[in-house]
Design an enzyme around this catalytic site. Structure first.
Site, PDB file in Angstrom:
ATOM      1  N   ALA A  39      32.733  -5.147   8.581  1.00 28.51           N
ATOM      2  CA  ALA A  39      32.452  -5.480   9.976  1.00 28.51           C
ATOM      3  C   ALA A  39      33.359  -4.714  10.929  1.00 28.51           C
ATOM      4  O   ALA A  39      34.529  -4.448  10.631  1.00 28.51           O
ATOM      5  CB  ALA A  39      32.622  -6.982  10.195  1.00 28.51           C
ATOM      6  N   ILE A  41      34.728  -5.788  13.553  1.00 25.05           N
ATOM      7  CA  ILE A  41      35.831  -6.613  14.042  1.00 25.05           C
ATOM      8  C   ILE A  41      36.997  -6.646  13.057  1.00 25.05           C
ATOM      9  O   ILE A  41      38.135  -6.970  13.438  1.00 25.05           O
ATOM     10  CB  ILE A  41      35.337  -8.063  14.316  1.00 25.05           C
ATOM     11  CG1 ILE A  41      36.403  -8.900  15.034  1.00 25.05           C
ATOM     12  CG2 ILE A  41      34.925  -8.750  13.024  1.00 25.05           C
ATOM     13  CD1 ILE A  41      36.817  -8.359  16.376  1.00 25.05           C
ATOM     14  N   ALA A  42      36.783  -6.275  11.808  1.00 22.25           N
ATOM     15  CA  ALA A  42      37.826  -6.392  10.784  1.00 22.25           C
ATOM     16  C   ALA A  42      39.083  -5.577  11.079  1.00 22.25           C
ATOM     17  O   ALA A  42      40.198  -6.080  10.885  1.00 22.25           O
ATOM     18  CB  ALA A  42      37.265  -6.036   9.409  1.00 22.25           C
ATOM     19  N   LEU A 101      31.273 -12.344   8.773  1.00 27.58           N
ATOM     20  CA  LEU A 101      29.833 -12.156   8.626  1.00 27.58           C
ATOM     21  C   LEU A 101      29.088 -12.732   9.832  1.00 27.58           C
ATOM     22  O   LEU A 101      29.663 -13.494  10.620  1.00 27.58           O
ATOM     23  CB  LEU A 101      29.355 -12.840   7.339  1.00 27.58           C
ATOM     24  CG  LEU A 101      29.898 -12.257   6.030  1.00 27.58           C
ATOM     25  CD1 LEU A 101      29.510 -13.155   4.846  1.00 27.58           C
ATOM     26  CD2 LEU A 101      29.400 -10.835   5.800  1.00 27.58           C
ATOM     27  N   LYS A 124      34.882 -17.058  14.518  1.00 33.08           N
ATOM     28  CA  LYS A 124      34.202 -18.066  15.299  1.00 33.08           C
ATOM     29  C   LYS A 124      32.820 -17.567  15.721  1.00 33.08           C
ATOM     30  O   LYS A 124      32.629 -16.350  15.803  1.00 33.08           O
ATOM     31  CB  LYS A 124      35.048 -18.472  16.497  1.00 33.08           C
ATOM     32  CG  LYS A 124      34.938 -17.618  17.771  1.00 33.08           C
ATOM     33  CD  LYS A 124      35.294 -16.195  17.689  1.00 33.08           C
ATOM     34  CE  LYS A 124      36.771 -15.989  17.474  1.00 33.08           C
ATOM     35  NZ  LYS A 124      37.032 -14.531  17.233  1.00 33.08           N
ATOM     36  N   ARG A 194      24.035 -10.264  17.640  1.00 35.62           N
ATOM     37  CA  ARG A 194      24.279 -11.293  18.664  1.00 35.62           C
ATOM     38  C   ARG A 194      22.982 -11.761  19.313  1.00 35.62           C
ATOM     39  O   ARG A 194      22.949 -12.836  19.917  1.00 35.62           O
ATOM     40  CB  ARG A 194      25.219 -10.752  19.742  1.00 35.62           C
ATOM     41  CG  ARG A 194      26.639 -10.522  19.260  1.00 35.62           C
ATOM     42  CD  ARG A 194      27.431  -9.719  20.285  1.00 35.62           C
ATOM     43  NE  ARG A 194      28.821  -9.571  19.892  1.00 35.62           N
ATOM     44  CZ  ARG A 194      29.258  -8.663  19.032  1.00 35.62           C
ATOM     45  NH1 ARG A 194      28.395  -7.816  18.474  1.00 35.62           N
ATOM     46  NH2 ARG A 194      30.534  -8.578  18.724  1.00 35.62           N
TER      47      ARG A 194
END
Length: 388
Positions: A39, A41-42, A101, A124, A194
């Site tokens: 991902a 964001i990782a 995920l 979140k 999203r």
């Protein structure tokens, strides 16, 4: 330090270290973290923060596309690659899992990770329903494992100082809260997860969960949702591109209610169709004797300002990049994610973290999120089909 960060360091060493943190020697038997999915964001959420934590190594990544996982691992210096999520969960070389995920997969793979004996740092929102969240934390408690919903903003000193200033009584009772998060149309691709209802998408489950969380954290109680209005993503009737909601809290510390307005927008329209709007990441607390505004609350290490407007006093602004006092943790370049990782590792190792987010808090958070969708007239996000 890379060339880009070296150039930035000439002008702002704090930001340079924030985006390219130093590596430190690792302790014997560090916490070995595996990442579910390659991902985006990782890197900011765990890979970069782990560099400067002596008690953590990023040990593995697993992805359904093994080629993508190997490219990701090579880019970030991750030694192990697994071609399935379950293989990584079953590995004795992994102590904890970072789960970034899509929302709709949080429940299944967090439950599976806990059943495999792994601690979990969970992005979140924690799941798609409050019942799923309750089950995850119940299992973590039963197995004596650490599970943390990653509301990273709470761990940074700027947000903690803002909360203290708004609630310590110096400006009188807290009267109202406004939390806004908005990004320009085009920031996210139209096919981004999203905007996928089946995967738990929507503005409220994405940026909206921050606004709900912050309002709850400031008020110190749970609200009634009085009003909610979605702006629908074109062509997807169950996806909220934006959400506005009014909440009412009754904090136990005061006799008067606290009114909160939350606003989030994943694709804020351009002005008159030609002028872009600036991102808005602001929280405002209005009290009896003035108000406090924190601009840039999600990523305060990069940029933030605390503005205090007190009755009959000149307006003043300040910043807060470090905790103060004896035993204070952190460096001024630590990100919200680095502070969060410190707390997560402390909890796993049996130490008392500087701040924690409980399972009860995460369950209550999901109940408010569900109530916002219910009040807005939109369907709840679909529950997972996984049966533990």
């Amino acid at each position: 330090m890379g060339i880009f960060s070296s150039i930035i360091a000439i002008f702002n060493p704090r930001i340079a270290k924030c985006i390219d943190p130093p590596s430190v020697p690792k302790e014997d038997n560090p916490l070995r973290i595996g990442i579910l999915g390659a991902a985006a964001i990782a890197p900011p959420a765990v890979i970069l923060p782990a560099r400067s934590h002596p008690g953590v190594v990023i040990q593995a990544v697993a992805a359904r596309d093994e080629k993508r996982a190997r490219l990701f691992a090579a880019k970030h210096g991750i030694p192990l690659v697994f071609s399935t999520y379950q293989q990584m969960l079953d590995s004795p070389d992994i102590d904890a899992i970072y789960n970034p995920l899509p929302n709709g997969l949080h429940f299944e793979w967090t439950m599976k990770a806990l059943k495999a004996g792994k601690h979990v740092l969970l992005e979140k929102p924690s799941s798609s329903t409050s019942e799923e969240t309750r089950q995850m934390f119940a299992l973590a408690s039963e197995r004596k494992l650490v599970l943390l919903e990653a509301f990273h903003y709470r761990f940074h000193p700027a947000n903690q100082k803002f909360r203290e200033m708004a609630t310590d009584g110096t400006l009188g009772k807290l009267l109202s809260i406004e939390v806004r998060m908005a990004l320009l149309d085009g920031f996210f691709n139209k096919n981004d997860i999203r905007f996928n209802y089946d995967l738990g998408g929507g503005a409220t489950t994405d940026m909206g969960c921050y606004t709900i969380s912050y309002a709850r954290w400031l008020a110190g109680s749970e609200p009634t949702v009085e009003f909610a209005r979605p702006d629908i993503f074109t062509g997807r009737p169950q996806i909220d591109r934006a959400m506005t909601a009014d909440l009412v809290f009754h904090p136990p510390s005061q006799s008067t209610p606290v009114h909160a307005k939350i606003q989030c927008d994943l694709a804020q329209p351009w002005r008159w169709g030609i002028l872009p709007r600036l991102p808005d990441m602001t929280v405002t607390a209005t009290c009896e004797k003035g108000k406090i505004i924190l601009d840039g609350f999600p990523l305060p290490t990069l940029l933030h300002s605390l503005t205090i407007v007190e009755t009959n006093q000149p307006k003043r602004s300040e910043t807060c990049h470090r905790f103060q006092g004896e035993g204070a943790i952190g460096e001024e370049w630590w990100t919200t994610y680095r502070y969060q990782l410190e707390a997560f590792v402390d909890k796993v190792r049996g130490r008392e973290p500087q701040l924690w987010i409980s399972g009860e808090d995460s369950v209550a958070q999901m109940k408010v999120l569900e109530a916002v969708y219910a009040k807005s007239g939109l369907e709840p996000r679909p529950a997972s089909t996984y049966k533990p």
